[in-house]
Design a protein around this motif. Structure first.
Motif, mmCIF file in Angstrom:
data_model
loop_
_atom_site.group_PDB
_atom_site.id
_atom_site.type_symbol
_atom_site.label_atom_id
_atom_site.label_comp_id
_atom_site.label_asym_id
_atom_site.label_seq_id
_atom_site.Cartn_x
_atom_site.Cartn_y
_atom_site.Cartn_z
ATOM 1 N N ALA A 172 22.304 9.904 -49.144
ATOM 2 C CA ALA A 172 23.738 10.089 -48.933
ATOM 3 C C ALA A 172 24.292 11.012 -50.016
ATOM 4 O O ALA A 172 24.107 10.769 -51.205
ATOM 5 C CB ALA A 172 24.446 8.735 -48.979
ATOM 6 N N LEU A 173 24.945 12.075 -49.589
ATOM 7 C CA LEU A 173 25.536 13.044 -50.509
ATOM 8 C C LEU A 173 27.049 13.008 -50.356
ATOM 9 O O LEU A 173 27.570 13.027 -49.239
ATOM 10 C CB LEU A 173 25.021 14.456 -50.202
ATOM 11 C CG LEU A 173 23.502 14.663 -50.314
ATOM 12 C CD1 LEU A 173 23.134 16.046 -49.804
ATOM 13 C CD2 LEU A 173 23.047 14.477 -51.749
ATOM 14 N N GLN A 177 29.656 16.474 -54.077
ATOM 15 C CA GLN A 177 28.355 17.089 -54.348
ATOM 16 C C GLN A 177 28.142 18.324 -53.486
ATOM 17 O O GLN A 177 27.685 19.374 -53.966
ATOM 18 C CB GLN A 177 27.226 16.086 -54.080
ATOM 19 C CG GLN A 177 27.040 15.020 -55.132
ATOM 20 C CD GLN A 177 25.960 14.040 -54.735
ATOM 21 O OE1 GLN A 177 26.162 13.198 -53.858
ATOM 22 N NE2 GLN A 177 24.813 14.145 -55.371
ATOM 23 N N LEU A 178 28.429 18.196 -52.200
ATOM 24 C CA LEU A 178 28.235 19.314 -51.279
ATOM 25 C C LEU A 178 29.164 20.472 -51.624
ATOM 26 O O LEU A 178 28.750 21.638 -51.619
ATOM 27 C CB LEU A 178 28.478 18.845 -49.842
ATOM 28 C CG LEU A 178 27.416 17.896 -49.281
ATOM 29 C CD1 LEU A 178 27.913 17.187 -48.028
ATOM 30 C CD2 LEU A 178 26.127 18.662 -48.972
ATOM 31 N N LEU A 179 30.408 20.153 -51.959
ATOM 32 C CA LEU A 179 31.377 21.197 -52.311
ATOM 33 C C LEU A 179 30.933 21.940 -53.570
ATOM 34 O O LEU A 179 30.946 23.176 -53.623
ATOM 35 C CB LEU A 179 32.753 20.575 -52.527
ATOM 36 C CG LEU A 179 33.945 21.531 -52.586
ATOM 37 C CD1 LEU A 179 34.200 22.142 -51.208
ATOM 38 C CD2 LEU A 179 35.190 20.818 -53.084
ATOM 39 N N THR A 193 37.111 21.152 -46.442
ATOM 40 C CA THR A 193 36.234 22.296 -46.185
ATOM 41 C C THR A 193 34.833 21.823 -45.811
ATOM 42 O O THR A 193 34.183 22.376 -44.921
ATOM 43 C CB THR A 193 36.144 23.203 -47.440
ATOM 44 O OG1 THR A 193 37.451 23.661 -47.771
ATOM 45 C CG2 THR A 193 35.231 24.390 -47.203
ATOM 46 N N VAL A 194 34.353 20.775 -46.507
ATOM 47 C CA VAL A 194 33.032 20.215 -46.219
ATOM 48 C C VAL A 194 33.010 19.635 -44.815
ATOM 49 O O VAL A 194 32.083 19.886 -44.023
ATOM 50 C CB VAL A 194 32.659 19.129 -47.247
ATOM 51 C CG1 VAL A 194 31.359 18.439 -46.845
ATOM 52 C CG2 VAL A 194 32.544 19.736 -48.632
ATOM 53 N N ASP A 195 34.032 18.859 -44.460
ATOM 54 C CA ASP A 195 34.087 18.245 -43.130
ATOM 55 C C ASP A 195 34.072 19.307 -42.029
ATOM 56 O O ASP A 195 33.396 19.150 -41.006
ATOM 57 C CB ASP A 195 35.356 17.389 -42.994
ATOM 58 C CG ASP A 195 35.390 16.240 -43.986
ATOM 59 O OD1 ASP A 195 34.307 15.754 -44.364
ATOM 60 O OD2 ASP A 195 36.490 15.834 -44.380
ATOM 61 N N GLY A 216 32.851 6.418 -46.495
ATOM 62 C CA GLY A 216 33.239 6.171 -47.876
ATOM 63 C C GLY A 216 32.465 6.988 -48.884
ATOM 64 O O GLY A 216 32.752 6.932 -50.085
ATOM 65 N N VAL A 217 31.469 7.749 -48.413
ATOM 66 C CA VAL A 217 30.647 8.561 -49.323
ATOM 67 C C VAL A 217 30.679 10.031 -48.918
ATOM 68 O O VAL A 217 31.233 10.879 -49.603
ATOM 69 C CB VAL A 217 29.188 8.052 -49.372
ATOM 70 C CG1 VAL A 217 28.356 8.913 -50.323
ATOM 71 C CG2 VAL A 217 29.137 6.591 -49.776
ATOM 72 N N GLY A 218 30.055 10.342 -47.798
ATOM 73 C CA GLY A 218 29.942 11.729 -47.363
ATOM 74 C C GLY A 218 29.015 11.847 -46.174
ATOM 75 O O GLY A 218 29.264 11.259 -45.119
ATOM 76 N N TYR A 219 27.882 12.546 -46.368
ATOM 77 C CA TYR A 219 26.978 12.808 -45.258
ATOM 78 C C TYR A 219 25.523 12.723 -45.721
ATOM 79 O O TYR A 219 25.218 12.833 -46.908
ATOM 80 C CB TYR A 219 27.232 14.212 -44.685
ATOM 81 C CG TYR A 219 28.635 14.406 -44.166
ATOM 82 C CD1 TYR A 219 28.986 13.996 -42.890
ATOM 83 C CD2 TYR A 219 29.605 14.992 -44.984
ATOM 84 C CE1 TYR A 219 30.286 14.165 -42.427
ATOM 85 C CE2 TYR A 219 30.904 15.167 -44.524
ATOM 86 C CZ TYR A 219 31.240 14.753 -43.238
ATOM 87 O OH TYR A 219 32.512 14.917 -42.786
#
Length: 226
Positions: A172-173, A177-179, A193-195, A216-219
């Motif tokens: 899970a990131l 982190q992705l940004l 922007t990530v979404d 609650g975290v990301g992807y």
């Protein structure tokens, strides 16, 4: 171009199966052995590019197996062990190991460390550039993405985000982190922007269930069990 051949030597059947699943989903071809003796036979019969070696095994432990392999081969060896003390790691590396990973293992870390060892060894140069996970294939050097052999056109940011997800498969990131990885630490844009890029990636790839939302975290990128 043939797949990278990896030999997994571990006396625990469940662990062998788990590692084999991780690696084959990442495009490697796996051979498995439950003991050093069985591993030596496979090394004689097959063209193995790298060995993943457990330490705590009956009869011959991983240290002994490594020493025997090193008497006539410089094949890359990655130790995999529940023993995480510094002395254990130092001993493994002094005996000829190329890396040392402490259990419980992260699939993404394992794949990344394999690529790094192969890259350093110079034995299989293509391994660090090409990754296959389920229906998805990515060639980082050529910046090419395939889904079931069909080429998918991605923007630079979409490609970088997908590459980062693949490097951390099953992890899970966070959006942060992705940004930070894709746009850089100085980027002051919205997390939306990530979404937006994830939504576009799912649409372009056509395998939306590979990129899962972790509430609650990301992807995370995960190959479905089907």
């Amino acid at each position: 171009m043939r797949k990278v051949n990896i030999l997994i030597i571990d006396d625990e059947p469940d662990m062998r199966t788990l590692i084999e699943m991780y690696l084959e989903n990442s495009g490697f071809k796996c051979y498995t052995a439950e003991s050093g003796e069985e591993g030596y036979m496979i090394l004689k019969e097959a063209e193995i590019d790298l060995v993943i070696l457990d330490i705590m095994m009956p009869n011959e432990d991983g240290y002994e197996v490594c020493q025997k392999i090193r008497t006539n081969s410089d094949i890359p060896i990655i130790f995999l062990s529940a023993k995480g003390e510094e002395w254990d790691k130092v001993k493994g590396l002094q005996l000829g190991g190329d890396d040392y990973i402490v259990k419980p293992l992260s699939p993404g870390e394992l794949v990344a460390r394999i690529h790094a060892v192969l890259r350093r060894s110079g034995k299989v140069k293509q391994a660090s550039e090409q990754i296959k996970i389920g229906k998805l294939s990515i060639d980082k050097k050529a910046r090419r993405v395939l889904v079931e052999e069909e080429k998918i056109s991605l923007t630079l940011k979409e490609f970088e985000m997908l590459s980062y997800l693949i490097q951390h498969v099953n992890q899970a990131l966070s959006r942060e982190q992705l940004l930070e990885h894709v746009w850089g630490i100085e980027y002051d844009g919205s997390l939306r922007t990530v979404d937006t890029h994830i939504k576009t990636l799912r649409m372009k790839l056509g395998i939306a269930d590979y990129i899962q939302t972790v509430w609650g975290v990301g992807y995370k990128l995960e190959v479905p069990d089907k």
